[in-house]
Write an enzyme that holds these catalytic residues in place. Structure first.
Site, PDB file in Angstrom:
ATOM      1  N   THR A  11      20.647  48.167  55.450  1.00  0.00           N
ATOM      2  CA  THR A  11      20.437  47.590  54.111  1.00  0.00           C
ATOM      3  C   THR A  11      19.132  46.793  54.031  1.00  0.00           C
ATOM      4  O   THR A  11      18.720  46.388  52.956  1.00  0.00           O
ATOM      5  CB  THR A  11      21.609  46.666  53.717  1.00  0.00           C
ATOM      6  OG1 THR A  11      21.749  45.678  54.748  1.00  0.00           O
ATOM      7  CG2 THR A  11      22.912  47.437  53.575  1.00  0.00           C
ATOM      8  N   GLY A  12      18.481  46.562  55.167  1.00  0.00           N
ATOM      9  CA  GLY A  12      17.211  45.814  55.156  1.00  0.00           C
ATOM     10  C   GLY A  12      16.047  46.711  54.759  1.00  0.00           C
ATOM     11  O   GLY A  12      16.191  47.938  54.627  1.00  0.00           O
ATOM     12  N   VAL A  14      13.405  47.683  56.407  1.00  0.00           N
ATOM     13  CA  VAL A  14      13.066  48.723  57.396  1.00  0.00           C
ATOM     14  C   VAL A  14      14.166  49.785  57.440  1.00  0.00           C
ATOM     15  O   VAL A  14      13.890  50.991  57.499  1.00  0.00           O
ATOM     16  CB  VAL A  14      12.829  48.102  58.794  1.00  0.00           C
ATOM     17  CG1 VAL A  14      12.625  49.186  59.842  1.00  0.00           C
ATOM     18  CG2 VAL A  14      11.617  47.166  58.768  1.00  0.00           C
ATOM     19  N   ARG A  41      29.231  41.851  56.286  1.00  0.00           N
ATOM     20  CA  ARG A  41      28.819  41.410  54.936  1.00  0.00           C
ATOM     21  C   ARG A  41      28.399  42.595  54.055  1.00  0.00           C
ATOM     22  O   ARG A  41      28.655  42.631  52.862  1.00  0.00           O
ATOM     23  CB  ARG A  41      27.655  40.429  55.086  1.00  0.00           C
ATOM     24  CG  ARG A  41      27.393  39.564  53.904  1.00  0.00           C
ATOM     25  CD  ARG A  41      26.610  38.312  54.310  1.00  0.00           C
ATOM     26  NE  ARG A  41      25.700  38.552  55.440  1.00  0.00           N
ATOM     27  CZ  ARG A  41      24.397  38.797  55.316  1.00  0.00           C
ATOM     28  NH1 ARG A  41      23.848  38.876  54.127  1.00  0.00           N
ATOM     29  NH2 ARG A  41      23.644  38.968  56.384  1.00  0.00           N
ATOM     30  N   SER A  42      27.755  43.603  54.648  1.00  0.00           N
ATOM     31  CA  SER A  42      27.262  44.743  53.849  1.00  0.00           C
ATOM     32  C   SER A  42      28.185  45.955  53.919  1.00  0.00           C
ATOM     33  O   SER A  42      27.978  46.936  53.187  1.00  0.00           O
ATOM     34  CB  SER A  42      25.879  45.166  54.338  1.00  0.00           C
ATOM     35  OG  SER A  42      24.977  44.118  54.197  1.00  0.00           O
ATOM     36  N   CYS A 137       4.442  45.532  63.763  1.00  0.00           N
ATOM     37  CA  CYS A 137       3.698  46.252  62.729  1.00  0.00           C
ATOM     38  C   CYS A 137       2.175  46.151  62.879  1.00  0.00           C
ATOM     39  O   CYS A 137       1.470  47.164  62.805  1.00  0.00           O
ATOM     40  CB  CYS A 137       4.118  45.751  61.358  1.00  0.00           C
ATOM     41  SG  CYS A 137       4.325  43.965  61.279  1.00  0.00           S
ATOM     42  N   GLN A 164      -1.356  39.915  56.234  1.00  0.00           N
ATOM     43  CA  GLN A 164      -0.038  40.543  56.340  1.00  0.00           C
ATOM     44  C   GLN A 164       0.804  40.360  55.078  1.00  0.00           C
ATOM     45  O   GLN A 164       0.900  39.266  54.524  1.00  0.00           O
ATOM     46  CB  GLN A 164       0.699  39.983  57.576  1.00  0.00           C
ATOM     47  CG  GLN A 164      -0.045  40.337  58.855  1.00  0.00           C
ATOM     48  CD  GLN A 164       0.663  39.925  60.133  1.00  0.00           C
ATOM     49  OE1 GLN A 164      -0.001  39.511  61.076  1.00  0.00           O
ATOM     50  NE2 GLN A 164       1.975  40.055  60.210  1.00  0.00           N
ATOM     51  N   LYS A 222       1.460  38.889  70.073  1.00  0.00           N
ATOM     52  CA  LYS A 222       2.030  40.243  70.141  1.00  0.00           C
ATOM     53  C   LYS A 222       0.932  41.309  70.137  1.00  0.00           C
ATOM     54  O   LYS A 222       1.048  42.339  70.800  1.00  0.00           O
ATOM     55  CB  LYS A 222       2.967  40.490  68.947  1.00  0.00           C
ATOM     56  CG  LYS A 222       4.336  39.862  69.096  1.00  0.00           C
ATOM     57  CD  LYS A 222       5.136  40.083  67.820  1.00  0.00           C
ATOM     58  CE  LYS A 222       6.501  39.420  67.911  1.00  0.00           C
ATOM     59  NZ  LYS A 222       7.256  39.556  66.650  1.00  0.00           N
ATOM     60  N   HIS A 251      -0.055  45.978  55.466  1.00  0.00           N
ATOM     61  CA  HIS A 251      -0.831  44.996  56.228  1.00  0.00           C
ATOM     62  C   HIS A 251      -2.280  45.487  56.341  1.00  0.00           C
ATOM     63  O   HIS A 251      -2.532  46.692  56.507  1.00  0.00           O
ATOM     64  CB  HIS A 251      -0.288  44.861  57.655  1.00  0.00           C
ATOM     65  CG  HIS A 251       0.967  44.054  57.781  1.00  0.00           C
ATOM     66  ND1 HIS A 251       1.626  43.480  56.726  1.00  0.00           N
ATOM     67  CD2 HIS A 251       1.684  43.698  58.891  1.00  0.00           C
ATOM     68  CE1 HIS A 251       2.691  42.821  57.153  1.00  0.00           C
ATOM     69  NE2 HIS A 251       2.753  42.944  58.469  1.00  0.00           N
TER      70      HIS A 251
HETATM   71  N1  HSE Z   1       6.203  40.271  62.269  1.00  0.00           N
HETATM   72  C1  HSE Z   1       5.667  41.057  61.219  1.00  0.00           C
HETATM   73  C2  HSE Z   1       5.302  40.220  60.033  1.00  0.00           C
HETATM   74  C3  HSE Z   1       6.597  42.147  60.846  1.00  0.00           C
HETATM   75  O1  HSE Z   1       5.801  39.089  59.945  1.00  0.00           O
HETATM   76  O2  HSE Z   1       4.537  40.668  59.207  1.00  0.00           O
HETATM   77  C4  HSE Z   1       6.991  42.949  62.044  1.00  0.00           C
HETATM   78  O3  HSE Z   1       7.248  44.251  61.801  1.00  0.00           O
END
Ligand code: HSE
Length: 343
Positions: A11-12, A14, A41-42, A137, A164, A222, A251
């Site tokens: 449900t998110g 992604v 919940r979902s 990402c 982002q 990261k 992004h």
């Molecule tokens: N951590 C990233 C962001 C998303 O906050 O934009 C990661 O997929």
């Protein structure tokens, strides 16, 4: 033959894109829709998907193991992945279940491959792992543009500034941005920011994620940690500033790179030409360059503003990269890993 697929965390933001990406690759995975799982919940909700309406089932590790899936996509928190990802790689039938995890839980474990399929698909077989980590990402998007350059000119240093989108904080982040913008247009009181550390509309926030001891954030580190693992080298130095801006789902990254070999803007264009998943959009005289707006909903990573560096001269380039955060930055990369395993 159809692949049996489960999407956990469906449900998110992604999760929803994972279902769409599987549907877009029906010719690879077959017509059967993925099974959709989420928290209690979902559970019971019906989602509108390209396959038609699908009902969400409550996640239970034993239920999934009994179903003997070929692929399980996890679009859940790191804590959930730590608890469940490894158990899910074995199933009742003894057939392989590949678990592709979108969280950072296992990205830095030596025995777990961190994969951008166009770059290091071979690491899955080399590590003989059924658990596969999907990159962050910003890393996945930059890696698509930078790997061909690294192969030809050998990268030494990267200075990365990210722009982002709200989607990096999931659906609630996108909603907070949209509601803040609507309130401004309607002249209503500005809603309180709950997801971001400051109001995002008409703003930019130069800190994403937790601070590390070195003063950089986890989001910034990261890029360094993951780029090295994906490219299979410790020799590239990376320094990043990660900034949240009020765009919705793509992004962008301004990157200055230093190379070992001589490099020129034309050589970069030639080297990126025809590389899968990358397009060059670079006609600044006509205002053609990568934009979050035009990169949203697209599979490719776009590269433009390619210039000779004024710092590193003929051993350096400045460029601008943009990609859909939910697609190449998350769901699409995960589904392309599965596709590469199937084909
Ligand atoms: N951590 C990233 C962001 C998303 O906050 O934009 C990661 O997929």
């Amino acid at each position: 033959m159809s692949s049996k697929i489960a999407v956990v965390g469906c449900t998110g933001a992604v999760g929803i894109e994972l279902v769409k990406c599987c549907h877009a690759r029906k010719s690879v995975f077959g017509d059967a829709p993925p099974d959709l799982y989420a928290s209690a919940r979902s559970a019971g909700k019906t989602l509108d998907t390209p396959y038609g309406p699908l009902t969400v089932v409550e996640f239970n590790v034993e239920t999934l193991k009994a179903k003997a899936y070929d692929f399980i996509f996890l679009a859940v928190s790191g804590g959930f992945s730590l608890e469940n990802a490894i158990p899910l790689t074995t199933n009742a039938s003894g057939t392989p279940t590949y678990v592709i995890d979108n969280s950072s839980a296992y990205r830095y474990h030596d025995e777990v491959p961190l994969v951008v399929p166009e770059i290091n698909f071979d690491s899955i077989a080399a590590l003989d792992s059924k658990l596969i980590a999907n990159p962050n990402c910003t890393t996945a998007i930059a890696a698509m543009a930078l790997y061909p350059i690294h192969q030809e000119f050998k990268l030494k240093k990267l200075i990365v500034s990210t722009y982002q989108a709200a989607s990096g904080a999931g659906e609630p982040g996108m909603q907070e941005l949209l509601e803040g913008c609507k309130a401004h247009v309607n002249g209503d009181a500005r809603p309180e920011n709950k997801i971001f550390s400051h109001p995002l509309p008409f703003n930019c926030i130069p800190m994403i994620d937790k601070l590390q001891e070195n003063g950089y954030t986890k989001e910034e580190m990261k890029v360094a940690w993951e780029m090295k693992k994906i490219f299979g080298t410790d020799d590239i130095k990376v320094s990043t500033t990660a900034v949240r801006i009020p765009t919705l789902r793509a992004h962008a990254e301004a990157i200055t790179l230093e190379t070992e070999k001589d490099i020129s803007p034309q050589a970069v264009v030639d080297c990126l030409k025809g590389k899968p998943g990358v397009v060059v959009e670079d006609d600044p005289a006509n205002n053609v360059f990568p934009l979050p707006l035009t990169c949203s909903g697209r599979d490719d990573v776009s590269v433009g503003r390619i210039r000779q560096s004024l710092i590193f001269d003929n051993k350096g380039i400045d460029l601008f990269v943009c990609g859909d955060q939910l697609l190449r930055g998350a769901a699409l990369n995960a589904v392309l890993i599965a596709e590469a395993i199937v084909t």
